[in-house]
Enzyme design. Structure first.
Site, mmCIF file in Angstrom:
data_model
loop_
_atom_site.group_PDB
_atom_site.id
_atom_site.type_symbol
_atom_site.label_atom_id
_atom_site.label_comp_id
_atom_site.label_asym_id
_atom_site.label_seq_id
_atom_site.Cartn_x
_atom_site.Cartn_y
_atom_site.Cartn_z
ATOM 1 N N HIS A 79 0.824 -1.203 0.000
ATOM 2 C CA HIS A 79 0.000 0.000 0.000
ATOM 3 C C HIS A 79 0.861 1.257 0.000
ATOM 4 O O HIS A 79 0.832 2.056 0.940
ATOM 5 C CB HIS A 79 -0.944 -0.019 1.197
ATOM 6 C CG HIS A 79 -1.802 -1.240 1.263
ATOM 7 N ND1 HIS A 79 -2.477 -1.631 2.396
ATOM 8 C CD2 HIS A 79 -2.103 -2.178 0.328
ATOM 9 C CE1 HIS A 79 -3.156 -2.747 2.159
ATOM 10 N NE2 HIS A 79 -2.928 -3.095 0.906
ATOM 11 N N ASN A 80 1.628 1.451 -1.043
ATOM 12 C CA ASN A 80 2.413 2.669 -1.214
ATOM 13 C C ASN A 80 1.534 3.738 -1.856
ATOM 14 O O ASN A 80 0.788 3.459 -2.798
ATOM 15 C CB ASN A 80 3.618 2.396 -2.116
ATOM 16 C CG ASN A 80 4.557 1.376 -1.525
ATOM 17 O OD1 ASN A 80 5.321 1.670 -0.619
ATOM 18 N ND2 ASN A 80 4.499 0.146 -2.029
#
Length: 571
Positions: free
Chosen positions: A501-502
């Site tokens: 989840h960048n």
């Protein structure tokens, strides 16, 4: 000299969720779209009877080859960044469908608070509540404005779910009912209700029943086989771009997909994009694809890197806090968790699905009072039954040796007798967290790698400790005999998996001085260039990002169609 091809209406860079949605919506309206995907073709048949944990989960069959292209990382600017040479904290998708093929299917809407986080925080707590160095900002759009696009994404993907009592208002119910409730999920829900909390079934892209979406795409129901995350779905039950939006675009006859096409530059003249330059990785040939409109829909790091390498937008300067490309990189705080071991109970945890779970949002966003707390935002707390595969799941209580007779005995004893309650915490932006181009390391084509500068802050540590204690309290109410939970959060470690989840780096907003794109994800500086994906997030919420990426993609598609018709800035 690059080979120049005939111009098309739109060129899309990366054919995952964002690229698939853009292609589907634009081709249905008659536009000619070329999709450039650096990886290979993928189809459902690739996964028939291939429940191979070693091949996919441990040898990373679906992911980018790090020997050819990777990222570099450092905790702060005093440290030399080093390349990620083996997978750790996150996984980089590769091939048609991108990360949308190997995800778990957890599909949330960010909270109304998220989109106006700075304004809402100041309004309730005052400016002093925001720590020095935290670059919090509103998104330039409200939940109510984005809600119709959330609804459209959910109906396309057939999301299974039920009303979340603490979320934003919905215009319609989920298109399919929630998934099954396992005994462990029921224990969690009962315990939460006893504690006056508000549990709900996780919204899931793993279909609870057979479904035909508004585009006429029919898919089968989930078989609860446990092979979701890091795997493609052999049934097509897990919504991914390959079985939903890409077939719709292809059926129009106006969408051409070119795999093995590694885009290296956005071509531009003045304040207009003119196309892209890419390398055909099978031949090494450089090719120029002119287009009236260019849409970046690749992963966060590649969106940022392409803009920086192409000289589009003002690069972010962490010393002054000025510039926008690379700004507000965020991740996810996942260390707030607890494991409960049961001496006299067994659970069939070998069965499950990527989004089979029970959640609560009592400690997410600003759903609870932060007046006397030393952090902002919060986390979704949940118990998931993803399915315990044989290699990667081997939990034992704290104090157990990591090898030998006792380790073996307790591994067997607790193999189906432990449950995890986890907190997925928000990641808020700081001035010294960003992405730029690495001055030393390059990819296989000689282009600079993206460099991440990031570490956990007191904000993250305090949030993680608070949330892990809440998780432990729930497990205590669930009757666990022994509970281990996070008691401290050390420095960020990019060698162990946490989430993919960048977010951030090409953030959206209402001010060109502090954002890169407007609320249609149109570049302020180049009006025929749109940058779609989680790179637009001004911070990361206490949820998985895919649902919000999908909603923003549908809004961006609407904006591109408006631009194609009339031109100019859409802000």
């Amino acid at each position: 000299m690059a080979k120049k091809l005939p111009k098309v209406d739109v060129v899309v860079v990366g054919v995952g969720w964002g690229g698939g949605i853009i292609a589907s919506e634009l081709t249905k309206q008659g536009l000619n779209v070329v999709g450039l995907e650096k990886g290979k073709e993928r189809k459902t048949e690739d996964y028939f009877m291939v429940h191979d944990e070693l091949r996919y989960a441990l040898r990373y069959e679906l992911f980018q080859d790090l020997s050819k292209e990777t990222t570099t990382f450092r905790g702060n600017e005093k440290i030399r960044a080093l390349p990620m040479r083996q997978y750790g904290s996150f996984l980089l998708g590769d091939g048609l469908g991108g990360a949308g093929v190997h995800w778990n299917g957890q599909t949330y809407r960010f909270l109304p608070y998220d989109f106006e986080i700075k304004s809402k925080t100041i309004e309730k707590y005052g400016k002093k509540k925001i720590p020095n160095g935290m670059t919090l900002q509103d998104w330039g759009i409200t939940y109510d404005e984005l809600e119709p696009y959330f609804d459209k994404f959910e109906k396309m993907a057939g999301i299974s779910g039920e009303e979340n009592p603490l979320a934003g208002k919905r215009s319609d119910k989920y298109p399919t009912p929630p998934m099954k409730v396992s005994p462990a999920m029921k224990m969690f829900a009962d315990a939460a209700k006893n504690m006056k909390l508000h549990p709900y079934n996780s919204p899931s892209a793993n279909l609870s029943k057979a479904y035909t979406n508004p585009d006429g795409i029919s898919r089968a129901a989930c078989q609860y086989c446990s092979y979701c995350e890091r795997f493609g779905c052999e049934y097509g039950a897990k919504a991914d771009p390959v079985v939903t939006v890409i077939p719709v675009a292809k059926k129009t006859g106006k969408f051409e997909i070119r795999t093995h096409s590694h885009v290296r530059r956005i071509l531009h003249s003045g304040n207009k994009a003119t196309g892209v330059m890419y390398t055909d990785v099978t031949t090494g040939e450089e090719i120029e694809q002119p287009a009236d409109i260019v849409v970046l829909t690749s992963y966060v790091f590649n969106n940022i890197r392409l803009l920086l390498m192409s000289g589009i937008g003002k690069p972010y300067d962490p010393k002054t806090g000025t510039g926008v490309i690379g700004k507000n990189y965020c991740y996810q705080v996942l260390k707030g968790s607890a494991i409960g071991f049961y001496d006299n109970k067994k659970f069939n945890t070998f069965a499950g699905a990527g989004s089979l779970g029970m959640c609560l949002d009592d400690y997410n966003g600003d759903n609870f009072d932060h007046s006397n707390l030393d952090f902002l935002h919060g986390a979704r707390i949940a118990l998931f039954q993803n399915g315990q595969r044989p290699i990667q799941n081997n939990a034992v209580p704290s104090g157990t040796p990591s090898w030998g007779k006792e380790f073996k005995e307790k591994s067997i004893k607790y193999a189906n007798s432990y449950l995890s309650v986890g907190a997925e915490g928000a990641s808020l932006p700081f001035q010294h967290h960003y992405v730029d181009l690495d001055p030393t390391y390059k990819d296989a084509f000689g282009d600079p790698l993206p460099r991440i500068t990031f570490d956990f802050e007191d904000q993250d540590r305090n949030l993680a400790i608070f949330m892990s204690k809440k998780c432990a309290d729930i497990l205590k109410e669930m009757g666990a005999d022994h509970i281990d939970y996070t008691k401290e959060l050390g420095p960020f470690d990019n060698t162990t998996y946490q989430s993919t989840h960048n977010t951030g780096g090409v953030i959206m907003g209402s001010d060109p001085g502090t954002s890169a794109v407007n609320n249609y994800l149109q570049m302020w500086d180049v009006d025929n260039l749109f940058v779609v994906g989680a790179s637009a997030f001004a911070h990361n919420s206490g949820y998985n990002p895919t649902g919000t990426v999908g909603a923003l993609s549908y809004r961006a598609a609407e904006g591109i169609l408006k631009y194609h018709k009339s031109g100019g800035s859409l802000a």
